[in-house]
Design an enzyme around this catalytic site. Structure first.
Site, PDB file in Angstrom:
ATOM      1  N   SER A  79      68.678  13.213  40.659  1.00  0.00           N
ATOM      2  CA  SER A  79      67.288  13.542  40.919  1.00  0.00           C
ATOM      3  C   SER A  79      66.377  12.898  39.868  1.00  0.00           C
ATOM      4  O   SER A  79      66.458  11.705  39.633  1.00  0.00           O
ATOM      5  CB  SER A  79      67.123  15.065  40.970  1.00  0.00           C
ATOM      6  N   ASP A 317      68.022  14.370  47.844  1.00  0.00           N
ATOM      7  CA  ASP A 317      68.154  14.629  46.413  1.00  0.00           C
ATOM      8  C   ASP A 317      69.607  14.799  45.970  1.00  0.00           C
ATOM      9  O   ASP A 317      70.353  15.607  46.513  1.00  0.00           O
ATOM     10  CB  ASP A 317      67.367  15.894  46.068  1.00  0.00           C
TER      11      ASP A 317
END
Length: 767
Positions: A79, A317
């Site tokens: 991320s 993500d």
């Protein structure tokens, strides 16, 4: 002068807008690496905090007679941490600068820049009724903003928060293509800035791992007893990059790095899932070529590429399933060279450690409610839990290594007695040559087998199995086609080829005998045995070198690590890339490929070169140093029989014990106590806070640099031997010097937090 490398494997967590804080930390880590590189090269380190780090390394050299080099050779991120990991790895591999990114973070990491134009509210009256929902969701109130002293910042946050919550609903507000373009711009800005030297030694590879979640998933075969095989859906992806020790553009094309950064940071709900088509579109608008596109997609999306559906892959993500990507970083240790003693550290950056889920006032004191339970289960909990498992695995590995060191120490007197008995009356034992060294080694191995008795059979079979695993892993990695099904196929074909050639049949017995085929097999392929032996000698050297003059020990140390590095090079995938085509075409008979691998390894010739090198270096040592090292080298077979079964084939010294360090707001307390709550603005609004104000971003970036500086100084000092001590108060003084250097550097750039800089100078005190 003793030398040691501090090798950092950096693991970067997700943190949404706390990416700006992590940029400050990674920038400081990068500055430490630059200062270290300049220190080793004898160049100036530059001004600011780099000069402080250079001075610290010089002080350690003068005061402790220890020459340290700090390297970052493994980077893994998810991320927001994945984005920072990509940028840091690119800077290390290419010598590019992170400096251009700072202004880009300030300007582009803003809600106004990120919101897709089609998602923005059509007028200032759109959804005006929705504003109170933002305060409820973020558990904020008017009082929280009233605590912000600068009225301009309060107005900015209110206006941008209003804009954000009144943007398009039930679709991601942030523009995916916009963000992809920003990432490409950032990489271009790095490339356009002045370039320095690569921040790793020659042939020292840099490995980057970025975690991604495959939303739709891809099929993976699993082997069972019944049915023999099942198909499961796998959603975890790890995008690996390596420069193979070459530097330059070897890490990856800019489009590929942007691909990984955009995919790993596709926060659910905020950004649309990333697709190959999105990147293709952005590149087409910029008229930017991507020549390695097909090969890259086959590598990172092998299942989709085989089915011809890479365009349909939806990537989100990376922190959804793997927020703490320790495992790929641990696996990368297999291919690390060693040219001097190493202090291996795993350093993980956690921007908000221990942060709890706050969805309602007093929620900690009540049973979680309906929405709190659901949101926690699908967001926060999966991101926090994996760290314990990874740290436990690292600690368990280190405990086993320490335990085996104790075993070695316990049996050392008996082993040395056995070697003395074998060679005590050998006329030329203290006058080694290459031929004598090889002959003595064979004699000692036979003696170890006889002494071990029946246990030698189990050791021999484990040794054969370990070598088969090493061969299979090399061929699997060289082929470049990932997946457990491919791994099992390569492993099975390798073992079948080994067994059908008679390697290991009627293998080592209790008298230490083995078939000629087995001996030949081990001479051609048993790389691990050679590496373990040299690592043990290196440990013995570290125990005795304090008692001898450095100038007498240095030539042997250099010869030893040069030899060890040559064997470790054979474990690197890129060393055998000439076999890639054959490895990919492997379908049935692996025997011809084994012959080619034996030629590529060329261990018999390397053994001859090593014997010449070590014999010359041993002969030049004083007798009181030469004899214990020679006893350790020749006695290794005895040690290996005792330790290899206990470590299930890993072998003593295959990896040194790993120490783990954390960089987080809670750990940097020299300036201010209270952790993230007392220092960071980005934690507001469920970690989206820094997107709403440049002042917030400047605040978090500055604290990132300060916290990064403090923790890196702590880590460097912690590598000193237990007997070494710095002057009382010296570490605190070095930290203050670094803090003031950072504030001096940022004074003019950070125009929105001038009051913070003044306050920090008072809190830090005089340098």
């Amino acid at each position: 002068m003793r030398e040691k490398e501090i090798r950092l494997a950096l693991v970067c967590y997700g943190g949404i807008s706390l990416a700006v804080y992590m940029h400050g930390i990674t920038k400081e880590i990068w500055r430490v690496a630059r200062a270290s590189q300049a220190f080793i090269a004898g160049d100036t380190a530059g001004e600011g905090s780099q000069g402080v780090y250079r001075a610290l390394l010089e002080e350690i050299e003068v005061e402790q007679k220890l020459r340290l080099r700090v390297l970052i050779d493994i980077v893994a991120g998810a991320s927001a941490g994945g984005i920072n990991g990509v940028f840091l790895a690119q800077a290390i591999a290419t010598g590019q600068s992170l400096e251009p990114l700072t202004d880009l973070w300030f300007e582009k990491a803003d809600v106004e820049a990120l919101i897709d134009p089609e998602a923005a509210p059509s007028s200032r009256y759109s959804k005006v009724w929705a504003l109170p929902l933002a305060w409820m969701a973020a558990r904020r109130s008017e009082q929280d903003l009233e605590d912000v002293t600068e009225s301009a910042t309060r107005d900015e946050v209110r206006a941008k928060l209003s804009h954000f919550v009144r943007s398009r609903w039930f679709e991601p507000p942030f523009g995916g293509a916009r963000f992809t373009g920003m990432l490409l711009d950032a990489l271009a800005a790095m490339a356009a800035a002045p370039v320095g030297p690569r921040l790793l030694p020659d042939r020292q590879p840099l490995d980057l791992f970025v975690t991604v979640t495959d939303f739709r998933g891809h099929p993976e075969r699993l082997r069972l007893n019944s049915p023999p095989e099942v198909i499961e859906t796998e959603h975890r992806l790890v995008f690996p990059f390596s420069d193979h020790g070459e530097g330059g553009d070897a890490l990856g094309h800019a489009a590929e790095l942007a691909f990984a950064a955009r995919a790993t940071s596709s926060f659910p709900g905020a950004f649309p899932p990333f697709t190959v088509g999105e990147l293709d579109g952005v590149l087409a608008e910029r008229d930017q070529a991507w020549p390695s596109r097909a090969a890259f997609l086959r590598r990172v999306l092998p299942r989709q590429a085989a089915a011809g559906v890479t365009q349909e892959a939806a990537l989100i993500d990376g922190s959804v399933l793997a927020n703490a990507p320790f495992k790929p970083a641990i696996d990368a240790l297999r291919e690390r060279p060693a040219r001097r003693p190493v202090d291996r550290r795993f350093v993980y950056i956690d921007p908000s450690p221990g942060m709890k889920i706050h969805l309602a006032e007093g929620s900690e004191a009540r049973t979680p409610g309906f929405f709190q339970t659901i949101l926690g289960a699908i967001s926060e909990l999966p991101r926090k839990q994996p760290i314990r498992d990874n740290l436990d695995a690292i600690a368990a590995r280190s405990r086993r290594i320490e335990q085996m060191r104790s075993v070695i120490a316990d049996i050392a007197p008996e082993v040395e007695g056995e070697i003395e008995a074998l060679f005590g009356h050998t006329l030329f034992f203290d006058r080694p040559t290459a031929a004598r060294l090889a002959g003595w080694r064979r004699r000692a191995q036979i003696g170890a087998g006889r002494k071990a008795g029946y246990s030698y059979a189990g050791y021999g079979q484990l040794k054969i199995a370990s070598v088969i695993d090493t061969i299979a892993l090399l061929l699997y990695q060289v082929g470049g086609e990932t997946g457990p099904d491919r791994w099992h196929r390569v492993r099975d074909l390798t073992e079948h080829a080994v067994r059908t050639r008679g390697f290991g049949d009627g293998g080592p017995t209790f008298v230490g005998g083995a078939s000629d085929a087995t001996i030949a097999f081990l001479r051609d392929f048993d790389l691990g045995f050679r590496i373990r032996r040299l690592r043990l000698v290196a440990r013995r050297l570290s125990e005795i070198e304090e008692a001898h003059e450095e100038t007498l020990i240095t030539p042997f140390r250099e010869a030893l690590y040069e030899s060890l590095s040559a064997y470790l090079d054979r474990k690197r995938t890129d060393f055998h890339l000439r076999l890639r085509g054959d490895a990919r075409r492997l379908k049935d008979d692996a025997a011809p490929l084994l012959d080619r691998l034996a030629e590529s390894l060329d261990l018999r010739h390397l053994d001859d070169v090593t014997d010449e090198r070590l014999a010359g270096a041993l002969a030049a040592l004083p007798k009181e140093a030469r004899r214990p090292l020679l006893l350790t080298y020749l006695g290794f077979s005895y040690y290996d029989v005792a330790t290899l079964p206990l470590l299930q084939g890993d072998g003593l010294g295959e990896f040194d014990p790993i120490q783990v360090d954390r960089i987080a707001p809670d750990d940097a307390r020299s300036i201010r106590e209270g952790g993230a709550e007392a220092t960071l603005k980005g934690i507001q609004f469920n970690s989206f806070g820094a997107f709403f104000s440049r002042a917030y971003r400047e605040n978090d970036y500055l604290w990132g640099r300060l916290h990064g500086a403090e923790r890196m100084i702590d880590i460097i000092v912690s590598t000193l031997p237990a007997t070494a001590r710095m002057q009382p108060g010296r570490v605190a003084a070095i930290k203050r010097a670094a803090f003031h250097a950072i504030l001096d550097e940022e004074q003019d750039r950070l125009g929105s937090v001038g009051n913070l800089i003044d306050t920090l100078r008072q809190e830090i005190g005089a340098p």
